[in-house]
Scaffold this active site. Structure first.
Site, mmCIF file in Angstrom:
data_model
loop_
_atom_site.group_PDB
_atom_site.id
_atom_site.type_symbol
_atom_site.label_atom_id
_atom_site.label_comp_id
_atom_site.label_asym_id
_atom_site.label_seq_id
_atom_site.Cartn_x
_atom_site.Cartn_y
_atom_site.Cartn_z
ATOM 1 N N LYS A 90 -24.520 -32.263 -6.352
ATOM 2 C CA LYS A 90 -24.187 -31.343 -7.446
ATOM 3 C C LYS A 90 -23.898 -29.949 -6.882
ATOM 4 O O LYS A 90 -22.764 -29.498 -6.914
ATOM 5 C CB LYS A 90 -25.318 -31.281 -8.487
ATOM 6 N N TRP A 143 -34.686 -39.035 -15.413
ATOM 7 C CA TRP A 143 -34.935 -38.909 -13.969
ATOM 8 C C TRP A 143 -36.409 -38.798 -13.653
ATOM 9 O O TRP A 143 -36.892 -39.403 -12.685
ATOM 10 C CB TRP A 143 -34.109 -37.774 -13.378
ATOM 11 N N ASP A 201 -38.208 -32.198 -8.506
ATOM 12 C CA ASP A 201 -36.868 -32.748 -8.301
ATOM 13 C C ASP A 201 -35.885 -31.703 -8.825
ATOM 14 O O ASP A 201 -35.756 -31.494 -10.027
ATOM 15 C CB ASP A 201 -36.726 -34.068 -9.072
HETATM 16 N N1 PMP Z 1 -32.690 -36.770 -9.886
HETATM 17 C C1 PMP Z 1 -31.800 -36.133 -10.652
HETATM 18 C C2 PMP Z 1 -32.246 -34.970 -11.464
HETATM 19 C C3 PMP Z 1 -30.469 -36.584 -10.691
HETATM 20 O O1 PMP Z 1 -29.577 -35.961 -11.460
HETATM 21 C C4 PMP Z 1 -30.091 -37.690 -9.910
HETATM 22 C C5 PMP Z 1 -28.673 -38.220 -9.865
HETATM 23 N N2 PMP Z 1 -27.800 -37.796 -10.779
HETATM 24 C C6 PMP Z 1 -31.063 -38.329 -9.137
HETATM 25 C C7 PMP Z 1 -32.347 -37.826 -9.135
HETATM 26 C C8 PMP Z 1 -30.728 -39.535 -8.304
HETATM 27 O O2 PMP Z 1 -29.952 -39.175 -7.232
HETATM 28 P P1 PMP Z 1 -29.315 -40.261 -6.260
HETATM 29 O O3 PMP Z 1 -28.362 -41.072 -7.058
HETATM 30 O O4 PMP Z 1 -28.657 -39.418 -5.217
HETATM 31 O O5 PMP Z 1 -30.427 -41.079 -5.717
#
Ligand code: PMP
Length: 360
Positions: free
Chosen positions: A196, A102, A172
């Site tokens: 989450k 991520w 994040d």
């Molecule tokens: N950052 C983290 C730490 C995540 O776990 C996720 C999705 N699992 C995201 C960003 C991306 O999120 P989204 O699919 O809602 O754009």
């Protein structure tokens, strides 16, 4: 059918009480004869919901007054790009710590719009540890320092906000927000996708120090500008009203649980139970450096990977679902967010011990 014990990484389990309340008032919300999805976001009744949700979130996280709270859209991924666009000008360096999938994605999106600098990358340790703080190549004049507080896929968590001097911290927190108390004043911006610990996917919550909102270049379109959203109470356009409402129900539920001190202690206990079970066994293992093991996502592998399919099949039969690890790493992953009960974790630990005895 009874509810399963859902270990999904996201969209993830929500508190049953919240789902039941939403169900009970779905067709006739607050005696209006309509669902909350069917009323104007500008109606008094919805504004009350929106304001209460923000107030409850502020109370849970003790958000200082000089921070704005935004309820936006696009998933965390959209904000991988919007954060650099809002918080920096093209000539400023941006610092990114890469500790897994991520944070790497965040850095790539930012690199499409700005000059970024990766201060350290955990690739050499296969992202199972955080590069030593002494080896980070920080830019003293960076517009901000970005990191991912919890790498959802590998289960690697940075438990304390990194010390980076006066450079604003951007985190994040998609998969760790509200899992325990945090000192918001340590951050320039915190953002989190909702799916989450908050509610339905698509909604993104940002908590941002107000002075940083002034940094956006003047030519950034209004709809992409955090300052414009803040000025309109996140109602510059039609917000995701149902998601906002569910988030509000989750925040109220968290307050009823006793707030983040309580939920943090419970989350710690849940994670410890699972890691202890993994560490005591020679059949299961978790490769993440111990100081960085996640409280929310617990990946583990079986000593005999040929049994993965059987493990998942039997777990499913026992009502334990969504334990398959991310497609990029394989093995198993148990996501144990706020709405996962301690009994759910105990059931998993007992199933694992039993499976090991029978198959190991
Ligand atoms: N950052 C983290 C730490 C995540 O776990 C996720 C999705 N699992 C995201 C960003 C991306 O999120 P989204 O699919 O809602 O754009």
């Amino acid at each position: 059918m009874a509810r399963v014990i859902n270990f999904s990484a996201g969209p993830a389990v929500l508190p049953l009480e919240v789902l039941q309340q939403a169900q009970a008032e779905l067709t006739d919300w607050q005696g209006s004869g309509m669902s909350v999805m069917e009323v104007s976001h500008r109606s008094k009744a919805f504004i009350r919901v929106a304001e209460q949700a923000e107030a409850d979130l502020r109370q849970l996280l003790k958000v200082p007054d000089d921070y704005a709270v935004l309820f936006l859209q696009g998933g965390a991924t959209t904000h991988f790009a919007l954060i650099p666009m809002n918080l920096s000008s093209p000539e400023q360096p941006l610092d990114y710590l890469v500790t897994g999938s991520w944070s790497k994605k965040a850095s790539k999106e930012a690199a499409a719009v700005r000059k970024i600098s990766v201060v350290a990358d955990g690739a050499a340790a296969n992202y199972m540890d955080v590069p030593a703080r002494g080896a980070w190549k920080l830019n003293g004049d960076a517009a901000y320092f970005h990191y991912c507080a919890n790498e959802t896929i590998s289960g690697l968590e940075i438990h304390e906000p990194p010390a980076v001097g006066a450079v604003p911290l951007v985190a994040d927190m998609s998969s760790t927000i509200l899992s325990r108390p945090v000192d918001v004043s340590r951050f320039g911006l915190i953002y989190a996708g909702a799916q989450k610990n908050i509610g339905p996917s698509g909604l993104v919550i940002l908590i941002v120090r107000k002075d940083l909102l002034q940094r956006a270049p003047a030519d950034l379109p209004g709809i992409l500008k955090y300052s414009a959203h803040a000025a309109e109470g996140s109602m510059l356009n039609t917000p995701p009203t149902f998601s906002w409402y569910i988030a509000g129900l989750v925040f109220a539920w968290l307050l009823r649980q006793g707030g983040l001190e309580k939920i943090g202690a419970l989350n710690h206990r849940k994670a410890e139970r699972l890691y202890q079970a993994i560490d005591r066994s020679s059949f299961y293992s978790n490769p993440v450096a111990k100081p960085h093991r996640s409280w929310m996502n617990v990946p583990f592998t079986l000593a005999r990977p040929e049994l993965d399919g059987e493990f998942l099949k039997q777990a499913e039969k026992a009502g334990l679902t969504n334990l398959k690890g991310h497609r990029s790493v394989g093995g198993m992953r148990a996501s144990i967010y706020n709405a996962m009960t301690e009994e759910g974790v105990v059931a998993l630990v007992e199933f694992m011990a039993d499976f090991e005895k029978r198959q190991g």
